[in-house]
Write a protein that holds these residues in place. Structure first.
Motif, PDB file in Angstrom:
ATOM      1  N   LEU A 147      -5.775   0.389   2.019  1.00  0.00           N
ATOM      2  CA  LEU A 147      -6.380   1.360   1.431  1.00  0.00           C
ATOM      3  C   LEU A 147      -7.262   1.920   2.877  1.00  0.00           C
ATOM      4  O   LEU A 147      -7.203   1.028   3.590  1.00  0.00           O
ATOM      5  CB  LEU A 147      -7.723   1.363   0.656  1.00  0.00           C
TER       6      LEU A 147
ATOM      7  N   SER B  20      -9.514   2.057  -5.002  1.00  0.00           N
ATOM      8  CA  SER B  20     -10.896   1.575  -4.071  1.00  0.00           C
ATOM      9  C   SER B  20     -12.175   1.610  -5.129  1.00  0.00           C
ATOM     10  O   SER B  20     -13.140   0.816  -4.206  1.00  0.00           O
ATOM     11  CB  SER B  20     -10.701   3.336  -3.415  1.00  0.00           C
ATOM     12  N   LEU B  21     -12.037   2.112  -6.159  1.00  0.00           N
ATOM     13  CA  LEU B  21     -13.762   1.729  -7.055  1.00  0.00           C
ATOM     14  C   LEU B  21     -13.250   0.305  -7.442  1.00  0.00           C
ATOM     15  O   LEU B  21     -14.688  -0.018  -8.407  1.00  0.00           O
ATOM     16  CB  LEU B  21     -13.265   3.002  -8.031  1.00  0.00           C
TER      17      LEU B  21
ATOM     18  N   ALA C 200      -6.159  -6.143  -1.722  1.00  0.00           N
ATOM     19  CA  ALA C 200      -5.676  -5.076  -1.117  1.00  0.00           C
ATOM     20  C   ALA C 200      -7.149  -4.867   0.007  1.00  0.00           C
ATOM     21  O   ALA C 200      -6.695  -4.438   1.702  1.00  0.00           O
ATOM     22  CB  ALA C 200      -6.670  -4.111  -2.086  1.00  0.00           C
ATOM     23  N   VAL C 201      -7.897  -5.583   0.360  1.00  0.00           N
ATOM     24  CA  VAL C 201      -9.122  -6.379   1.526  1.00  0.00           C
ATOM     25  C   VAL C 201      -8.457  -7.005   2.521  1.00  0.00           C
ATOM     26  O   VAL C 201      -8.877  -6.876   3.544  1.00  0.00           O
ATOM     27  CB  VAL C 201     -10.295  -6.672   0.849  1.00  0.00           C
TER      28      VAL C 201
ATOM     29  N   LYS D 208      -4.720   3.858  -5.527  1.00  0.00           N
ATOM     30  CA  LYS D 208      -5.143   4.044  -4.546  1.00  0.00           C
ATOM     31  C   LYS D 208      -6.756   4.728  -5.241  1.00  0.00           C
ATOM     32  O   LYS D 208      -8.089   3.697  -4.802  1.00  0.00           O
ATOM     33  CB  LYS D 208      -5.166   4.579  -3.642  1.00  0.00           C
ATOM     34  N   GLU D 209      -6.695   5.607  -5.518  1.00  0.00           N
ATOM     35  CA  GLU D 209      -7.938   5.768  -6.185  1.00  0.00           C
ATOM     36  C   GLU D 209      -9.164   4.704  -6.568  1.00  0.00           C
ATOM     37  O   GLU D 209     -10.423   5.006  -7.006  1.00  0.00           O
ATOM     38  CB  GLU D 209      -8.073   6.630  -6.655  1.00  0.00           C
TER      39      GLU D 209
ATOM     40  N   LYS E  81       1.192  -1.345   0.420  1.00  0.00           N
ATOM     41  CA  LYS E  81       0.373   0.252   0.235  1.00  0.00           C
ATOM     42  C   LYS E  81       0.756   1.012   0.641  1.00  0.00           C
ATOM     43  O   LYS E  81       0.393   2.298  -0.160  1.00  0.00           O
ATOM     44  CB  LYS E  81      -1.079  -0.093   1.398  1.00  0.00           C
TER      45      LYS E  81
ATOM     46  N   VAL F   9      -7.469  -7.101  -6.110  1.00  0.00           N
ATOM     47  CA  VAL F   9      -8.547  -6.831  -4.870  1.00  0.00           C
ATOM     48  C   VAL F   9      -8.669  -7.347  -3.884  1.00  0.00           C
ATOM     49  O   VAL F   9      -8.850  -6.997  -3.027  1.00  0.00           O
ATOM     50  CB  VAL F   9      -9.793  -7.230  -6.256  1.00  0.00           C
TER      51      VAL F   9
ATOM     52  N   ILE G 203     -12.725  -2.002  -6.098  1.00  0.00           N
ATOM     53  CA  ILE G 203     -12.848  -2.667  -5.086  1.00  0.00           C
ATOM     54  C   ILE G 203     -15.086  -3.071  -4.731  1.00  0.00           C
ATOM     55  O   ILE G 203     -15.418  -3.514  -4.186  1.00  0.00           O
ATOM     56  CB  ILE G 203     -12.642  -2.858  -3.722  1.00  0.00           C
ATOM     57  N   GLU G 204     -15.217  -1.835  -5.484  1.00  0.00           N
ATOM     58  CA  GLU G 204     -16.673  -1.234  -5.428  1.00  0.00           C
ATOM     59  C   GLU G 204     -17.130  -1.556  -6.793  1.00  0.00           C
ATOM     60  O   GLU G 204     -18.596  -2.076  -6.172  1.00  0.00           O
ATOM     61  CB  GLU G 204     -17.107   0.333  -5.379  1.00  0.00           C
TER      62      GLU G 204
END
Length: 254
Positions: free
Chosen positions: A254, A203-204, A248-249, A199-200, A191, A245, A206-207
């Protein structure tokens, strides 16, 4: 990164010796093999580590059957080079916490604690094993400086196939234990190498957004989004976006 990690680790280990000198290895190894009864062993090997010199002075031949490496190739530099990149920052942060713990102990308590934590090591065939590292001090000076340690590496891949590494201090001879210790994040993981824009985008992702959707939300082209995604895969060693992903989770990037 491996060279920087090695230099950082050497600085940490020099602190735990309290800048003492380490005498020659004059004790009988057979005596200290008796210490193995405090370890739960499966597929394992053991070694002796010189803290001041940051060198492994002895490793049992079992290292070949567990990892596939010759004993003479089992050096600190090689261990760090073969440690999973996600676990290397954990290792350094744990060693820093271990140094802080032992430097605050009274000299008569130094031999009464076992350090236990886990991480992943790459075998000679490329497969990763999760190793449980358990270490006790076997030589200290009068001021409480840790000079030499005896360590055991046990393959616990079947017991812990995934999850973050955990550090514990196990008290011996009636001393209290400290389980799953929180440590300072001095050394960071992937990270820390991702840019603000990456990172932006992560994050998207992951969504559940696709590249075209991410481009619209960030006002950049889809091609630019895809370029960032490729760069993130290269930086983190992830083989796919789904793996990126998941990492990252799991690791809290993040």
């Amino acid at each position: 990164m491996d060279l920087l990690a090695y230099e950082s680790a050497k600085k940490i280990w020099r602190q735990i010796t309290k800048e003492s000198t380490v005498p020659e290895l004059e004790f009988e190894l057979e005596v200290h093999k008796k210490l193995l009864n405090i370890f739960q062993v499966g597929d394992y090997y053991y070694y002796i580590f010189n803290c001041l010199e940051a060198q492994i002075e002895y490793v049992h031949e079992n290292v070949t059957s567990v990892l596939g490496y010759r004993p003479e190739d089992f050096t600190v530099a090689n261990v760090l080079a073969r440690m999973h990149p996600e676990d290397l920052p954990w290792f350094l942060n744990f060693e820093n916490a271990v140094t802080e713990f032992f430097t605050q102990l009274p000299p008569d308590k130094i031999l009464k604690y076992k350090v236990r934590y886990d991480y992943r090591l790459r075998k000679a065939d490329g497969e990763y094993l999760r190793i449980l590292q358990q270490v006790v001090t076997i030589q200290a000076d009068g001021a409480g400086g840790v000079l030499r340690t005896l360590g055991v590496h046990t393959d616990i891949s079947h017991l812990k196939p995934e999850g973050k590494p955990v550090l514990s201090f196990i008290g011996l001879d009636g001393e209290p234990s400290y389980i799953d210790v929180n440590v300072k994040s001095i050394f960071t993981s992937e990270k820390g190498i991702l840019s603000k824009r990456e990172k932006e985008i992560l994050s998207l992702l992951i969504e559940g957004n696709h590249s075209s959707q991410i481009g619209e939300k960030l006002y950049i082209s889809q091609h630019t989004v895809n370029t960032h995604r490729k760069n993130m895969l290269a930086k983190t060693g992830a083989a796919s976006t789904s793996e990126l992903v998941a990492k990252a989770v799991r690791e809290g990037w993040l």
